[in-house]
Design an enzyme around this catalytic site. Structure first.
Site, PDB file in Angstrom:
ATOM      1  CD  GLN A  35      -0.607  -0.855  -3.645  1.00  0.00           C
ATOM      2  OE1 GLN A  35      -0.956  -1.309  -2.556  1.00  0.00           O
ATOM      3  NE2 GLN A  35      -0.816   0.400  -3.980  1.00  0.00           N
ATOM      4  NE  ARG A  39      -4.812  -2.290  -2.566  1.00  0.00           N
ATOM      5  CZ  ARG A  39      -4.158  -3.099  -1.729  1.00  0.00           C
ATOM      6  NH1 ARG A  39      -3.060  -2.679  -1.160  1.00  0.00           N
ATOM      7  NH2 ARG A  39      -4.576  -4.339  -1.488  1.00  0.00           N
ATOM      8  CB  CYS A  89       2.120   0.032  -2.203  1.00  0.00           C
ATOM      9  SG  CYS A  89       3.526  -0.770  -1.396  1.00  0.00           S
ATOM     10  CG  ASP A 115       7.131  -1.562  -1.747  1.00  0.00           C
ATOM     11  OD1 ASP A 115       6.695  -1.158  -0.651  1.00  0.00           O
ATOM     12  OD2 ASP A 115       6.990  -2.735  -2.140  1.00  0.00           O
ATOM     13  CG  HIS A 122       0.364  -6.177  -3.677  1.00  0.00           C
ATOM     14  ND1 HIS A 122      -0.927  -6.608  -3.435  1.00  0.00           N
ATOM     15  CD2 HIS A 122       0.646  -5.303  -2.662  1.00  0.00           C
ATOM     16  CE1 HIS A 122      -1.393  -6.030  -2.356  1.00  0.00           C
ATOM     17  NE2 HIS A 122      -0.457  -5.228  -1.863  1.00  0.00           N
ATOM     18  NE  ARG A 138      -0.825  -8.945   2.146  1.00  0.00           N
ATOM     19  CZ  ARG A 138      -0.660  -7.636   2.320  1.00  0.00           C
ATOM     20  NH1 ARG A 138      -0.151  -7.176   3.451  1.00  0.00           N
ATOM     21  NH2 ARG A 138      -1.008  -6.780   1.370  1.00  0.00           N
TER      22      ARG A 138
HETATM   23  N1   CP Z   1      -0.135  -1.689   0.345  1.00  0.00           N
HETATM   24  C1   CP Z   1      -0.547  -2.750   1.066  1.00  0.00           C
HETATM   25  O1   CP Z   1      -0.797  -3.842   0.539  1.00  0.00           O
HETATM   26  O2   CP Z   1      -0.676  -2.505   2.385  1.00  0.00           O
HETATM   27  P1   CP Z   1      -0.998  -3.551   3.531  1.00  0.00           P
HETATM   28  O3   CP Z   1       0.229  -4.408   3.709  1.00  0.00           O
HETATM   29  O4   CP Z   1      -1.269  -2.716   4.752  1.00  0.00           O
HETATM   30  O5   CP Z   1      -2.173  -4.374   3.135  1.00  0.00           O
HETATM   31  N1  NVA Z   2       6.850  -5.196  -0.973  1.00  0.00           N
HETATM   32  C1  NVA Z   2       6.112  -5.103   0.248  1.00  0.00           C
HETATM   33  C2  NVA Z   2       4.732  -4.602  -0.013  1.00  0.00           C
HETATM   34  C3  NVA Z   2       3.894  -4.381   1.206  1.00  0.00           C
HETATM   35  C4  NVA Z   2       2.501  -3.933   0.892  1.00  0.00           C
HETATM   36  C5  NVA Z   2       6.085  -6.453   0.924  1.00  0.00           C
HETATM   37  O1  NVA Z   2       5.983  -7.481   0.238  1.00  0.00           O
HETATM   38  O2  NVA Z   2       6.185  -6.491   2.149  1.00  0.00           O
END
Ligand code: CP
Ligand code: NVA
Length: 304
Positions: A134, A292, A265, A225, A131, A104
């Site tokens: 997701q 997920r 999400c 989101d 993502h 990430r």
């Molecule tokens: N939706 C999602 O990716 O959640 P987290 O940021 O908690 O992993």
């Molecule tokens: N768009 C959000 C998604 C979190 C799961 C972010 O990037 O923070």
């Protein structure tokens, strides 16, 4: 898929996505069989997290354990990366030790660098652009609740961000139609939009508007989101002002199909969706969160 990386859903064919969703359904219904068979016995996954996570971290660690493998959480204060060591060297070292990397990151280029220099499968656990994990859970959830994917009309309300991009790619791959409503200057990335338009079956498949009501009209899926993605905290006040008309609330969903589902999400904030909607009868957000786990299990089993 074995030995390859998953940086974006663009990397997968329709058949491969279909296969992963079917595997995820199999994991959901016959989880004990996977736990017994331990298909990832002896495999290890290095999980680099430069940002916070609940769902992605917990689902991946759980799936690795249940499939017989082991996951190493490498948070931003745990490893030398970023302070003492380059991404290039981190990739080289991990590539000599673990079976795969899940990362990430802030900059999408970073997952590409990891894949290039580690020589092992890299799974994008969220970057500024995509993502994909997701996106897979979202496809599974839509099919589970609506019984099909082809021809489903999705209304994306809010920011043209990473989650939106993955749902756009998922839509064109799986025959769904997506109408994206964003404020001006917050549209999806133009190169991703161009890819989707170029690969769409028809001009109906990907549409853009600045009018949330237009996007919501007749939608089978209403999805949003956070307006403030991780790393955008300094833009908060400006974004909240510009996104005021984009909250998913009871007025907006009046325009959707009467059997619409609401997706997010998570984590959520009240500015993008009211309690009435997220905890209401149309919401499937906790099935989406649960999926997920099942989808990442399918990814890990087939990519590592
Ligand atoms: N939706 C999602 O990716 O959640 P987290 O940021 O908690 O992993
Ligand atoms: N768009 C959000 C998604 C979190 C799961 C972010 O990037 O923070």
């Amino acid at each position: 898929m074995k030995g390859h990386s998953l940086l974006t859903l663009k990397d997968l064919s329709q058949e491969e996505i279909r296969f992963l969703i079917d595997e995820a359904k199999e994991f959901k219904t016959n989880r004990s069989r996977f736990i017994q068979n331990q298909p990832l016995r002896g495999k290890t996954l290095g999980m680099i997290f430069q940002k916070r996570s609940t769902r992605t971290r917990v689902s991946t660690e759980t799936a690795m354990v249940e499939l017989g493998g082991h996951a190493l959480f490498l948070g931003k204060d745990d490893i030398q990366l970023g302070v003492n060591e380059s991404l290039h060297d981190t990739a080289k070292v991990l590539g000599r030790m673990v079976s795969g990397i899940l990362a990430r990151v802030f900059d999408h280029t970073d997952v590409k660098i990891l894949a290039k220099h580690s020589g092992i499968p890299v799974i994008n656990a969220l970057s500024d652009l995509f993502h994909p994990l997701q996106g897979l859970a979202d496809i599974m959830t839509i099919e589970e609740h609506l019984g099909k994917l082809k021809g489903v009309n999705i209304a994306w309300i809010g920011d043209g961000n990473n989650v939106c991009h993955s749902l756009m790619v998922a839509s064109i791959k799986m025959g769904m139609n997506i109408c994206i409503a964003t404020p001006e200057k917050y549209e999806p990335d133009p190169t991703i939009l161009e890819y989707c338009i170029k690969n769409a079956l028809s001009s109906e498949q990907v549409k853009m508007t600045h009018d949330p009501i237009m996007a919501a009209k007749g939608a089978n899926v209403v999805v949003t989101d956070t307006f403030i993605s991780m790393g955008q905290e300094s833009e908060k006040q400006e974004k909240l002002r510009k996104f005021k008309a984009f909250q998913v609330n009871s007025q907006l969903v009046q325009h959707a199909d009467k059997d619409f589902i609401f997706m997010h999400c998570l984590p959520r904030h009240k500015e993008e969706v009211t309690d009435e909607i997220i905890y209401g009868e149309h919401s499937v957000v906790f099935d989406e969160a649960e999926n997920r786990l099942h989808t990442v299990a399918a990814v890990l089993k087939n990519f590592l």
